[in-house]
Design a protein around this motif. Sequence first.
Motif, PDB file in Angstrom:
ATOM      1  N   PHE A   1      -2.160   2.544 -18.712  1.00  0.00           N
ATOM      2  CA  PHE A   1      -3.233   2.271 -17.766  1.00  0.00           C
ATOM      3  C   PHE A   1      -3.462   0.776 -17.611  1.00  0.00           C
ATOM      4  CE2 PHE A   1      -7.912   2.823 -16.559  1.00  0.00           C
ATOM      5  CZ  PHE A   1      -7.601   3.044 -15.246  1.00  0.00           C
ATOM      6  N   ARG A   2      -3.339   0.012 -18.696  1.00  0.00           N
ATOM      7  CA  ARG A   2      -3.485  -1.438 -18.600  1.00  0.00           C
ATOM      8  C   ARG A   2      -2.394  -2.030 -17.708  1.00  0.00           C
ATOM      9  NH1 ARG A   2      -5.015  -1.590 -24.375  1.00  0.00           N
ATOM     10  NH2 ARG A   2      -2.869  -2.152 -24.907  1.00  0.00           N
ATOM     11  N   ARG A   3      -1.162  -1.538 -17.872  1.00  0.00           N
ATOM     12  CA  ARG A   3      -0.080  -2.043 -17.014  1.00  0.00           C
ATOM     13  C   ARG A   3      -0.324  -1.686 -15.552  1.00  0.00           C
ATOM     14  NH1 ARG A   3       3.302  -1.187 -21.767  1.00  0.00           N
ATOM     15  NH2 ARG A   3       3.503   1.028 -21.299  1.00  0.00           N
ATOM     16  N   PHE A   4      -0.853  -0.493 -15.332  1.00  0.00           N
ATOM     17  CA  PHE A   4      -1.191  -0.099 -13.970  1.00  0.00           C
ATOM     18  C   PHE A   4      -2.226  -1.057 -13.375  1.00  0.00           C
ATOM     19  CE2 PHE A   4      -3.870   2.153 -10.941  1.00  0.00           C
ATOM     20  CZ  PHE A   4      -2.939   2.695 -10.081  1.00  0.00           C
ATOM     21  N   LEU A   5      -3.270  -1.358 -14.127  1.00  0.00           N
ATOM     22  CA  LEU A   5      -4.316  -2.256 -13.643  1.00  0.00           C
ATOM     23  C   LEU A   5      -3.776  -3.660 -13.383  1.00  0.00           C
ATOM     24  CD1 LEU A   5      -7.271  -1.170 -15.945  1.00  0.00           C
ATOM     25  CD2 LEU A   5      -7.026  -0.720 -13.499  1.00  0.00           C
ATOM     26  N   ALA A   6      -2.863  -4.120 -14.232  1.00  0.00           N
ATOM     27  CA  ALA A   6      -2.267  -5.439 -14.014  1.00  0.00           C
ATOM     28  C   ALA A   6      -1.487  -5.473 -12.708  1.00  0.00           C
ATOM     29  CB  ALA A   6      -1.369  -5.809 -15.191  1.00  0.00           C
ATOM     30  N   LEU A   7      -0.746  -4.409 -12.406  1.00  0.00           N
ATOM     31  CA  LEU A   7      -0.017  -4.329 -11.147  1.00  0.00           C
ATOM     32  C   LEU A   7      -0.965  -4.322  -9.953  1.00  0.00           C
ATOM     33  CD1 LEU A   7       2.770  -1.710 -11.961  1.00  0.00           C
ATOM     34  CD2 LEU A   7       3.125  -4.114 -11.373  1.00  0.00           C
ATOM     35  N   VAL A   8      -2.044  -3.551 -10.067  1.00  0.00           N
ATOM     36  CA  VAL A   8      -3.026  -3.513  -8.979  1.00  0.00           C
ATOM     37  C   VAL A   8      -3.621  -4.901  -8.757  1.00  0.00           C
ATOM     38  CG1 VAL A   8      -5.215  -2.532  -8.200  1.00  0.00           C
ATOM     39  CG2 VAL A   8      -3.570  -1.088  -9.384  1.00  0.00           C
ATOM     40  N   SER A   9      -3.915  -5.605  -9.848  1.00  0.00           N
ATOM     41  CA  SER A   9      -4.479  -6.948  -9.739  1.00  0.00           C
ATOM     42  C   SER A   9      -3.520  -7.911  -9.056  1.00  0.00           C
ATOM     43  CB  SER A   9      -4.840  -7.472 -11.128  1.00  0.00           C
ATOM     44  OG  SER A   9      -5.841  -6.691 -11.725  1.00  0.00           O
ATOM     45  N   LYS A  10      -2.237  -7.823  -9.414  1.00  0.00           N
ATOM     46  CA  LYS A  10      -1.243  -8.706  -8.799  1.00  0.00           C
ATOM     47  C   LYS A  10      -1.114  -8.421  -7.304  1.00  0.00           C
ATOM     48  CE  LYS A  10       1.326  -9.209 -13.091  1.00  0.00           C
ATOM     49  NZ  LYS A  10       2.516  -8.826 -13.860  1.00  0.00           N
ATOM     50  N   LYS A  11      -1.090  -7.147  -6.956  1.00  0.00           N
ATOM     51  CA  LYS A  11      -1.004  -6.771  -5.551  1.00  0.00           C
ATOM     52  C   LYS A  11      -2.212  -7.299  -4.778  1.00  0.00           C
ATOM     53  CE  LYS A  11      -0.455  -2.632  -2.605  1.00  0.00           C
ATOM     54  NZ  LYS A  11      -1.799  -2.516  -2.003  1.00  0.00           N
ATOM     55  N   ALA A  12      -3.411  -7.138  -5.352  1.00  0.00           N
ATOM     56  CA  ALA A  12      -4.627  -7.618  -4.698  1.00  0.00           C
ATOM     57  C   ALA A  12      -4.619  -9.137  -4.558  1.00  0.00           C
ATOM     58  CB  ALA A  12      -5.856  -7.162  -5.481  1.00  0.00           C
ATOM     59  N   THR A  13      -4.126  -9.821  -5.592  1.00  0.00           N
ATOM     60  CA  THR A  13      -4.054 -11.284  -5.547  1.00  0.00           C
ATOM     61  C   THR A  13      -3.140 -11.755  -4.426  1.00  0.00           C
ATOM     62  OG1 THR A  13      -4.481 -11.503  -7.923  1.00  0.00           O
ATOM     63  CG2 THR A  13      -3.359 -13.337  -6.841  1.00  0.00           C
ATOM     64  N   LEU A  14      -1.963 -11.151  -4.312  1.00  0.00           N
ATOM     65  CA  LEU A  14      -1.023 -11.536  -3.252  1.00  0.00           C
ATOM     66  C   LEU A  14      -1.591 -11.230  -1.873  1.00  0.00           C
ATOM     67  CD1 LEU A  14       2.347 -10.390  -4.849  1.00  0.00           C
ATOM     68  CD2 LEU A  14       1.564 -12.743  -4.482  1.00  0.00           C
ATOM     69  N   GLU A  15      -2.280 -10.119  -1.742  1.00  0.00           N
ATOM     70  CA  GLU A  15      -2.848  -9.747  -0.445  1.00  0.00           C
ATOM     71  C   GLU A  15      -3.957 -10.698  -0.024  1.00  0.00           C
ATOM     72  OE1 GLU A  15      -1.832  -4.962  -0.590  1.00  0.00           O
ATOM     73  OE2 GLU A  15      -3.818  -5.673  -1.178  1.00  0.00           O
ATOM     74  N   LYS A  16      -4.628 -11.321  -0.984  1.00  0.00           N
ATOM     75  CA  LYS A  16      -5.647 -12.325  -0.662  1.00  0.00           C
ATOM     76  C   LYS A  16      -5.031 -13.641  -0.211  1.00  0.00           C
ATOM     77  CE  LYS A  16      -9.224 -13.081  -3.108  1.00  0.00           C
ATOM     78  NZ  LYS A  16     -10.057 -13.467  -4.277  1.00  0.00           N
ATOM     79  N   GLU A  17      -3.863 -13.979  -0.770  1.00  0.00           N
ATOM     80  CA  GLU A  17      -3.280 -15.300  -0.568  1.00  0.00           C
ATOM     81  C   GLU A  17      -2.199 -15.348   0.509  1.00  0.00           C
ATOM     82  OE1 GLU A  17      -4.364 -18.033  -2.001  1.00  0.00           O
ATOM     83  OE2 GLU A  17      -5.862 -16.958  -3.187  1.00  0.00           O
ATOM     84  N   LYS A  18      -1.577 -14.209   0.808  1.00  0.00           N
ATOM     85  CA  LYS A  18      -0.445 -14.192   1.719  1.00  0.00           C
ATOM     86  C   LYS A  18      -0.810 -13.498   3.030  1.00  0.00           C
ATOM     87  CE  LYS A  18       2.412 -16.050  -1.252  1.00  0.00           C
ATOM     88  NZ  LYS A  18       2.973 -17.415  -1.056  1.00  0.00           N
TER      89      LYS A  18
ATOM     90  N   ILE B   1       4.812 -14.021  -9.375  1.00  0.00           N
ATOM     91  CA  ILE B   1       3.857 -13.523 -10.372  1.00  0.00           C
ATOM     92  C   ILE B   1       4.094 -12.069 -10.744  1.00  0.00           C
ATOM     93  CG2 ILE B   1       2.104 -15.157  -9.575  1.00  0.00           C
ATOM     94  CD1 ILE B   1       0.587 -12.739  -8.360  1.00  0.00           C
ATOM     95  N   ILE B   2       4.837 -11.335  -9.930  1.00  0.00           N
ATOM     96  CA  ILE B   2       4.921  -9.886 -10.187  1.00  0.00           C
ATOM     97  C   ILE B   2       5.629  -9.556 -11.487  1.00  0.00           C
ATOM     98  CG2 ILE B   2       4.861  -9.403  -7.717  1.00  0.00           C
ATOM     99  CD1 ILE B   2       7.786  -8.529  -7.945  1.00  0.00           C
ATOM    100  N   ASP B   3       6.488 -10.444 -11.980  1.00  0.00           N
ATOM    101  CA  ASP B   3       7.196 -10.188 -13.230  1.00  0.00           C
ATOM    102  C   ASP B   3       6.581 -10.921 -14.420  1.00  0.00           C
ATOM    103  OD1 ASP B   3       9.210  -8.434 -12.239  1.00  0.00           O
ATOM    104  OD2 ASP B   3      10.234 -10.150 -11.358  1.00  0.00           O
ATOM    105  N   MET B   4       5.414 -11.542 -14.215  1.00  0.00           N
ATOM    106  CA  MET B   4       4.759 -12.259 -15.297  1.00  0.00           C
ATOM    107  C   MET B   4       3.788 -11.328 -16.023  1.00  0.00           C
ATOM    108  SD  MET B   4       4.061 -15.888 -13.342  1.00  0.00           S
ATOM    109  CE  MET B   4       3.287 -16.650 -14.775  1.00  0.00           C
ATOM    110  N   GLY B   5       3.677 -11.525 -17.347  1.00  0.00           N
ATOM    111  CA  GLY B   5       2.933 -10.584 -18.164  1.00  0.00           C
ATOM    112  C   GLY B   5       1.462 -10.888 -18.353  1.00  0.00           C
ATOM    113  N   PHE B   6       0.769 -11.240 -17.286  1.00  0.00           N
ATOM    114  CA  PHE B   6      -0.670 -11.467 -17.391  1.00  0.00           C
ATOM    115  C   PHE B   6      -1.432 -10.271 -16.832  1.00  0.00           C
ATOM    116  CE2 PHE B   6       0.682 -13.380 -13.359  1.00  0.00           C
ATOM    117  CZ  PHE B   6      -0.154 -12.727 -12.477  1.00  0.00           C
ATOM    118  N   ASP B   7      -2.754 -10.269 -17.055  1.00  0.00           N
ATOM    119  CA  ASP B   7      -3.609  -9.184 -16.572  1.00  0.00           C
ATOM    120  C   ASP B   7      -4.346  -9.550 -15.292  1.00  0.00           C
ATOM    121  OD1 ASP B   7      -3.717  -7.047 -18.922  1.00  0.00           O
ATOM    122  OD2 ASP B   7      -3.711  -9.037 -19.834  1.00  0.00           O
ATOM    123  N   GLU B   8      -4.747 -10.808 -15.162  1.00  0.00           N
ATOM    124  CA  GLU B   8      -5.456 -11.274 -13.965  1.00  0.00           C
ATOM    125  C   GLU B   8      -5.023 -12.693 -13.633  1.00  0.00           C
ATOM    126  OE1 GLU B   8      -7.366  -9.987 -11.794  1.00  0.00           O
ATOM    127  OE2 GLU B   8      -8.158  -8.143 -12.675  1.00  0.00           O
TER     128      GLU B   8
END
Length: 211
Positions: free
Chosen positions: A125-142, A90-97
């Motif tokens: 800033f939007r790209r920054f937030l998308a990265l933070v969201s991806k990191k948080a998502t992975l930390e919840k699942e892995k 997911i880290i290279d995918m262009g979604f926001d959440e």
Amino acid sequence: MSQGSPVVLVVDDNRAIANTYTAFLSDEYDVRTAYNGKEALDELDETVDVVLLDRRMPEVSGDAVLEEIESRQLDCRVVMLTAVDPDFDIIDMGFDEYLVKPIEREELNEVVSEMLERATYDDDFRRFLALVSKKATLEKEKSSAELEASDEYAKIKQRLNDRREQVGVDMSDLEENFSDVSGTIKVTEMDASGDRDVPDIPGIDEDEAEE
């Protein structure tokens, strides 16, 4: 953002789910509904503000729709709403959440509201937030071991470090501030006085963010 009511495109090949999401949102937004990826591509245009996108669909997948959104350079926020557990791809995918089903009405409305809030900020800033969201998502699942062993997770942490330097401010509090229910990053919160605490980011005007 489109004129009038914000436009939300709901995409899901399960008609019951798509219709439920549409019903949840129709009181506040102009909602379009697509029951497969091909219909989604037909509905997509510059007036769409938020796309709620199922990932696993036959013929034209959610991933393919996401790639087409990027190819057309459409300025919309994208939320993957899916039964597919997130993996390191997911880290290279262009979604926001990225939210995993089932998704309740309150959560759905909150994420759409948050995406519209993000649309008021600049691209960096939007790209920054998308990265933070991806990191948080992975930390919840892995697990911690999986994260530690992942080159992709190391890459996303490096990208975040680079973004922090680019925006030139400390974002640690913001990165820690996400909903325990959905994992959605909350850009703005109410402080003790009742005023919203809008991050002081280059290119973001506080008065504009209040609108």
